[in-house]
Design a protein around this motif. Structure first.
Motif, PDB file in Angstrom:
ATOM      1  N   ASP A 675       0.859  -0.964  -0.496  1.00 17.92           N
ATOM      2  CA  ASP A 675       0.108  -0.332   0.266  1.00 17.92           C
ATOM      3  C   ASP A 675       0.720   1.684   0.401  1.00 17.92           C
ATOM      4  O   ASP A 675       0.190   2.647  -0.178  1.00 17.92           O
ATOM      5  N   VAL A 676       1.923   0.999  -0.267  1.00 14.43           N
ATOM      6  CA  VAL A 676       2.914   2.692   0.105  1.00 14.43           C
ATOM      7  C   VAL A 676       3.016   3.219  -1.347  1.00 14.43           C
ATOM      8  O   VAL A 676       2.816   2.474  -1.689  1.00 14.43           O
ATOM      9  N   GLY A 677       2.658   4.546  -0.897  1.00  8.41           N
ATOM     10  CA  GLY A 677       2.665   5.003  -1.347  1.00  8.41           C
ATOM     11  C   GLY A 677       0.901   5.409  -2.951  1.00  8.41           C
ATOM     12  O   GLY A 677       1.067   6.245  -3.352  1.00  8.41           O
ATOM     13  N   LYS A 678       0.646   4.300  -2.051  1.00  8.51           N
ATOM     14  CA  LYS A 678      -1.334   4.102  -2.535  1.00  8.51           C
ATOM     15  C   LYS A 678      -2.122   5.341  -1.781  1.00  8.51           C
ATOM     16  O   LYS A 678      -1.926   5.181  -0.333  1.00  8.51           O
ATOM     17  N   ARG A 679      -3.124   5.750  -2.369  1.00  4.63           N
ATOM     18  CA  ARG A 679      -4.287   6.496  -1.948  1.00  4.63           C
ATOM     19  C   ARG A 679      -5.500   5.130  -1.688  1.00  4.63           C
ATOM     20  O   ARG A 679      -6.032   3.849  -2.706  1.00  4.63           O
ATOM     21  N   MET A 680      -5.708   5.509  -0.596  1.00  6.68           N
ATOM     22  CA  MET A 680      -6.689   4.206   0.112  1.00  6.68           C
ATOM     23  C   MET A 680      -8.528   4.530  -0.124  1.00  6.68           C
ATOM     24  O   MET A 680      -8.769   5.820   0.019  1.00  6.68           O
ATOM     25  N   THR A 681      -9.492   4.275  -0.489  1.00  8.22           N
ATOM     26  CA  THR A 681     -10.673   4.706  -0.028  1.00  8.22           C
ATOM     27  C   THR A 681     -11.897   2.949  -0.046  1.00  8.22           C
ATOM     28  O   THR A 681     -11.279   1.776  -0.334  1.00  8.22           O
ATOM     29  N   VAL A 682     -12.983   3.237   0.650  1.00  8.81           N
ATOM     30  CA  VAL A 682     -13.113   2.414   0.934  1.00  8.81           C
ATOM     31  C   VAL A 682     -15.099   3.071   0.476  1.00  8.81           C
ATOM     32  O   VAL A 682     -15.415   3.785   0.546  1.00  8.81           O
ATOM     33  N   ARG A 683     -15.522   1.103   0.176  1.00 11.65           N
ATOM     34  CA  ARG A 683     -17.024   2.135  -0.793  1.00 11.65           C
ATOM     35  C   ARG A 683     -18.077   0.536   0.259  1.00 11.65           C
ATOM     36  O   ARG A 683     -17.733  -0.560   0.261  1.00 11.65           O
ATOM     37  N   VAL A 684     -19.419   1.976   0.379  1.00 10.71           N
ATOM     38  CA  VAL A 684     -19.861   0.547   1.984  1.00 10.71           C
ATOM     39  C   VAL A 684     -21.836   0.444   0.756  1.00 10.71           C
ATOM     40  O   VAL A 684     -22.395   2.021   0.419  1.00 10.71           O
ATOM     41  N   THR A 685     -21.742   0.067   0.463  1.00 13.40           N
ATOM     42  CA  THR A 685     -23.350  -0.890  -0.566  1.00 13.40           C
ATOM     43  C   THR A 685     -24.593  -1.567   0.849  1.00 13.40           C
ATOM     44  O   THR A 685     -24.343  -2.583   1.635  1.00 13.40           O
ATOM     45  N   ALA A 686     -25.269  -0.400   0.849  1.00 16.43           N
ATOM     46  CA  ALA A 686     -26.521  -0.953   1.434  1.00 16.43           C
ATOM     47  C   ALA A 686     -28.046  -1.529   0.902  1.00 16.43           C
ATOM     48  O   ALA A 686     -28.467  -1.342   0.000  1.00 16.43           O
ATOM     49  N   ALA A 687     -28.226  -2.116   1.498  1.00 17.93           N
ATOM     50  CA  ALA A 687     -28.818  -3.362   0.599  1.00 17.93           C
ATOM     51  C   ALA A 687     -30.816  -3.542   2.138  1.00 17.93           C
ATOM     52  O   ALA A 687     -30.521  -3.359   2.978  1.00 17.93           O
ATOM     53  N   ARG A 688     -31.531  -2.983   1.318  1.00 14.85           N
ATOM     54  CA  ARG A 688     -32.856  -3.455   2.547  1.00 14.85           C
ATOM     55  C   ARG A 688     -33.926  -4.162   1.705  1.00 14.85           C
ATOM     56  O   ARG A 688     -34.453  -3.655   0.583  1.00 14.85           O
ATOM     57  N   THR A 689     -34.831  -4.480   1.750  1.00 12.99           N
ATOM     58  CA  THR A 689     -35.769  -5.578   1.146  1.00 12.99           C
ATOM     59  C   THR A 689     -36.824  -4.294   0.555  1.00 12.99           C
ATOM     60  O   THR A 689     -37.081  -3.435   1.214  1.00 12.99           O
ATOM     61  N   GLY A 690     -37.239  -4.002  -1.328  1.00  8.89           N
ATOM     62  CA  GLY A 690     -38.161  -2.944  -1.335  1.00  8.89           C
ATOM     63  C   GLY A 690     -37.113  -1.825  -1.513  1.00  8.89           C
ATOM     64  O   GLY A 690     -37.691  -0.725  -1.694  1.00  8.89           O
ATOM     65  N   PHE A 691     -35.835  -1.562  -1.478  1.00  5.16           N
ATOM     66  CA  PHE A 691     -35.323  -0.930  -1.471  1.00  5.16           C
ATOM     67  C   PHE A 691     -34.268  -0.921  -2.477  1.00  5.16           C
ATOM     68  O   PHE A 691     -33.371  -2.200  -2.839  1.00  5.16           O
ATOM     69  N   ALA A 692     -34.085  -0.287  -3.364  1.00  5.41           N
ATOM     70  CA  ALA A 692     -32.679  -0.148  -4.154  1.00  5.41           C
ATOM     71  C   ALA A 692     -31.358  -0.020  -3.715  1.00  5.41           C
ATOM     72  O   ALA A 692     -30.963   0.611  -2.591  1.00  5.41           O
ATOM     73  N   THR A 693     -30.395  -1.197  -3.770  1.00  5.53           N
ATOM     74  CA  THR A 693     -29.115  -1.280  -3.461  1.00  5.53           C
ATOM     75  C   THR A 693     -28.416  -0.233  -3.689  1.00  5.53           C
ATOM     76  O   THR A 693     -28.445   0.424  -4.961  1.00  5.53           O
ATOM     77  N   THR A 694     -28.100   0.307  -2.799  1.00  3.37           N
ATOM     78  CA  THR A 694     -27.643   2.296  -2.638  1.00  3.37           C
ATOM     79  C   THR A 694     -25.966   1.680  -2.224  1.00  3.37           C
ATOM     80  O   THR A 694     -25.668   1.002  -1.720  1.00  3.37           O
TER      81      THR A 694
END
Length: 800
Positions: A675-694
């Motif tokens: 990871d040295v010299g790299k930029r880190m990001t994280v994606r969080v995905t939310a799910a719920r019945t009847g709702f669009a996965t976001t």
């Protein structure tokens, strides 16, 4: 006073010469009460009117091709023609097959020529009637037309030699007088000074144009001929005035005469004083090439006798009489000429081709029609012919068609007989094939709803005898509907507001086909305003869609709704509004609107589909944050924030410079050397019945820094500082392990050649070291970590 022709569709005509057969026909036709006809008209067997259209120029032989000639009902208003034809290449035209009656004839040439009504009139009201009897053939209804913009008061015609000539090939004809002088005088003058003078052309034709509206008198003269004024008068004073006169002059070399032809054989022609029944002939002549002529006959009353030169018993008195006492009288006065008189000896019987009247069916009687045989009376006999073979005993005028004649044609041969004449047989045209007896039938009836798209049925009713075959054909306002040949018919859009009928044809072997037609069936009208409905609202689970039907007409129109999911009706969804259900997610929604009104065909219209229905959306979907030291060996954590409503599940994916890190799907991430010299990001995905996965993506970290060793001890040297003895370096424990170490031995601070490397933890003192101090430098090596250098303390001075 002539006008130069300017059109290309014209042709020159010479003088007309009648062939022998034409003249014979003319003689017979005259006896039958029919005028002589041109060749074009002779081809017609029915009622006809014919003539020609010629240009009105000094060169009168030019004719017009493709000029429109129309006939109008004389009792009408002259607006709509009964029929229209165009002139042929020789300028002639022919109307055939019209009903008997009175007609008026009009020619409409090319645009630069004047329209003209017969005879030479400017309007329908001024035109003369042309009366045609049944089977009659009216000829010589001809026109001389001139160009527009020219004053067309004109005269035209021919100047002929009064003596007829005869040719065995072409028959009798008059000779044209070329170069004859035609003079036109003002009727108000004294007849001494003409205001127009023309010469006849090579065909004896003359034409004088642009006469204005004056009244005139016309004179024709030629060398060696007696001059004549119009109407065959000898002087100016005896001529009637005219404003438009056209005709032919026959100039003789004597004041009085009789001329003609005798057909069939050479003949002797005798002229008798009509005042005496026993006196000898006052003049006798023989035919030369069938023609004869008497000249310079004294005024008086005469009869004429024609005798066959080869058979004296074959004779005739003028005209067609058998005795001197019954002969017609010829009255000779000053300037009287009887010209073109025609007689026939050795003459045959003449009769028309018979026709057959009646229905050609095995159940009927046919009648032979064969009127007007010449010379009357003529005895007629009959022979009926079926299928080309004479029927034994069928020799009456009527014929009962036998049952075995079905499918065969019928004709009749009529033979005319008369004492002293050759008999003549004429055979009719064959009929259509004989049909059998007629079937019993009923008028069909159409049943069913009158709406467009509905199915109607033809009820054929009662037919007999059975078995039989019924065929159907549907019509719209009297026009056949292509392909509509079944007992049922689906009312099409084109039927709206119209009437349909059905034809039913019954067929049975041995019987004639029978066709019956139903009464008209009125089809409902169509609504005149049927807009496409529209849908308002968001295509998302839980949202409400609303249908807008538009304005249907004529007002009022009742509308009904049906919502559809991917084109399939949704049970119970029949209101103007619709709440999107969970089962609609991913589907496309549309609405069908049906308009209804009494007397009109119901119509349906379908809206455009929505986009695919989507699920609900999270009301709050925060961007995650990353916490922790951005350095190798440190741990980063994803902070998701407060989602609303709360997700059922949250999933994570860590990224290194935007590339997903395999297996990095937890809420925390320990940074490694990669990871040295790299930029880190994280994606969080939310799910719920009847709702669009976001999904939401964090912002990037700063570049990951190298790690720091946690233990870097100072190395030490052990051993005796004497030449030949071995010194050993002790690096100690470096952390986090493993840590790579390299060693460099130094003499008085200067690296000793060959005494360096990762394995050189010992050093054997040499003479060169005497008097110097020894140190050892240790350098750490670990991926992702900052390198650390440590040096031992100096040894004691080396001794020999």
């Amino acid at each position: 006073m002539s006008v130069t022709p300017s059109r290309a569709q014209r042709g020159a005509k010479g003088p007309r010469r009648s062939g022998f057969k034409i003249i014979v026909f003319a003689v017979i036709a005259a006896v039958l009460g029919v005028g002589a006809v041109p060749l074009a008209a002779q081809a017609a067997d029915d009622t006809s009117i014919s003539g020609e259209v010629v240009m009105a120029y000094a060169d009168v032989g030019e004719f017009l091709v493709a000029a429109r000639v129309s006939i109008f009902d004389a009792s009408g208003d002259g607006q709509t023609p009964v029929a229209t034809v165009v002139t042929a290449q020789d300028g002639t035209y022919l109307f055939a097959g019209m009903a008997p009656g009175a007609y008026r004839v009009r020619v409409s040439p090319e645009p630069e020529f004047l329209t003209q009504w017969y005879p030479e009139k400017d309007s329908f009201a001024a035109a003369g009637n042309v009366v045609v009897d049944a089977g009659g053939q009216v000829t010589n209804i001809s026109f001389h037309v001139g160009e527009s913009g020219v004053t067309h008061r004109s005269i035209y015609g021919h100047v002929y030699d009064g003596m007829m000539v005869y040719d065995h090939e072409d028959g009798p004809a008059v000779s044209a007088l070329a170069g004859a002088t035609v003079e036109v005088f003002d009727a108000a003058g004294d007849g001494t000074t003409p205001f127009a003078v023309v010469k006849t052309d090579a065909y004896g034709q003359y034409y004088v144009n642009n006469l204005g509206t004056r009244t005139i008198r016309v004179k024709a003269s030629a060398p060696g001929r007696v001059s004549l004024w119009n109407s065959n008068r000898l002087s100016f004073d005896t001529v009637s005035d005219t404003d438009r006169w056209s005709g032919d002059f026959h100039l003789y070399d004597s004041a009085n005469g009789i001329a003609g032809v005798v057909y069939g054989a050479p003949a002797r022609v005798e002229l008798f004083d009509a005042a005496s029944a026993t006196s000898p002939p006052v003049a006798t002549t023989n035919t030369v090439n069938a023609a004869f002529e008497f000249r310079d006959i004294a005024p008086g009353r005469y009869t004429m006798h024609i005798v066959n030169g080869t058979n004296p018993t074959d004779d005739e008195w003028y005209t067609g009489k058998r005795t001197r006492e019954t002969a017609n009288v010829l009255v000779i006065e000053a300037t009287t000429h009887y010209r073109e008189m025609e007689f026939m000896i050795n003459r045959p019987i003449a009769g028309p081709k018979p026709t057959i009247s009646g229905t050609v069916s095995a159940c009927t009687t046919l009648t032979a029609e064969s009127p007007s045989w010449f010379p009357a009376p003529v005895t007629l006999s009959y022979q009926w012919i079926v299928g080309g073979a004479a029927v034994t005993g069928a020799t009456e005028r009527t014929f009962a068609v036998p049952a075995d004649s079905v499918g065969k044609t019928v004709a009749v041969r009529v033979t005319g007989s008369k004492s002293g004449f050759d008999s003549l047989s004429q055979t009719s045209n064959a009929t259509a094939p004989v049909i059998a007896c007629m079937l019993g039938s009923s008028k069909p009836v159409i049943t069913g709803p009158a709406h467009i798209g509905s199915t109607v049925t033809a009820d054929a009713g009662a037919w007999s005898p059975y078995p039989l075959t019924l065929a159907y054909r549907w019509l719209r306002n009297g026009t056949v509907v292509p392909g509509a040949t079944e007992e049922t018919y689906v009312l099409a859009a084109e039927d709206a507001g119209n009437s349909v009928t059905v034809e039913v044809t019954g067929s049975r072997p041995g019987y004639a086909d029978v066709l019956r037609t139903s009464d008209p069936f009125a089809v409902d009208r169509r609504l005149d305003a049927t807009p496409t409905p529209t849908i308002a609202g968001i295509a998302r689970y839980g949202s409400t869609l609303t249908a807008s039907p538009g304005v249907w007409g004529p007002i009022p129109v009742t509308v009904a709704y049906q919502w559809l999911r991917n084109g399939t009706a949704i049970p119970g969804a029949t209101s103007a509004g619709y709440v999107i259900a969970a089962g609609d997610i991913g589907a496309r929604i549309s609405v069908r609107v049906k308009g209804s009104k009494s007397g009109y065909t119901p119509e349906t219209r379908l809206s455009v589909q929505t986009s695919a229905v989507g699920p609900r959306l999270f009301t709050t979907a925060p961007t995650p944050r990353i916490t922790g030291t951005v350095r190798v060996a440190a741990t980063l954590a994803a902070t998701v924030g407060a989602w609303a409503p709360a997700p059922t599940t949250l999933t994570y994916q860590w990224y290194r410079n935007g590339t997903a890190i395999s297996g990095a799907t937890g809420a925390v991430l320990k940074l490694g050397a990669a990871d040295v010299g790299k930029r880190m990001t994280v994606r969080v995905t939310a799910a719920r019945t009847g709702f669009a996965t976001t999904a939401r993506m964090s912002t990037q970290t700063t570049p990951v820094a190298q790690g720091r060793l946690t233990a870097t001890p100072t190395p030490t040297i052990t051993g005796t500082t004497r030449v030949g003895r071995v010194l050993t370096v002790h690096a100690g424990t470096w952390k986090p392990a493993p840590v790579g170490l390299s060693y460099t031995w130094r003499r008085n601070g200067v690296a000793i050649a060959g005494a360096t490397g990762t394995a050189t933890t010992t050093y054997t003192l040499v003479k060169a070291d005497v008097g110097a101090t020894i140190t050892c430098t240790v350098v750490s090596t670990k991926t992702g970590y900052v390198s650390v250098t440590k040096t031992t303390a100096k040894t004691a001075v080396v001794r020999p």
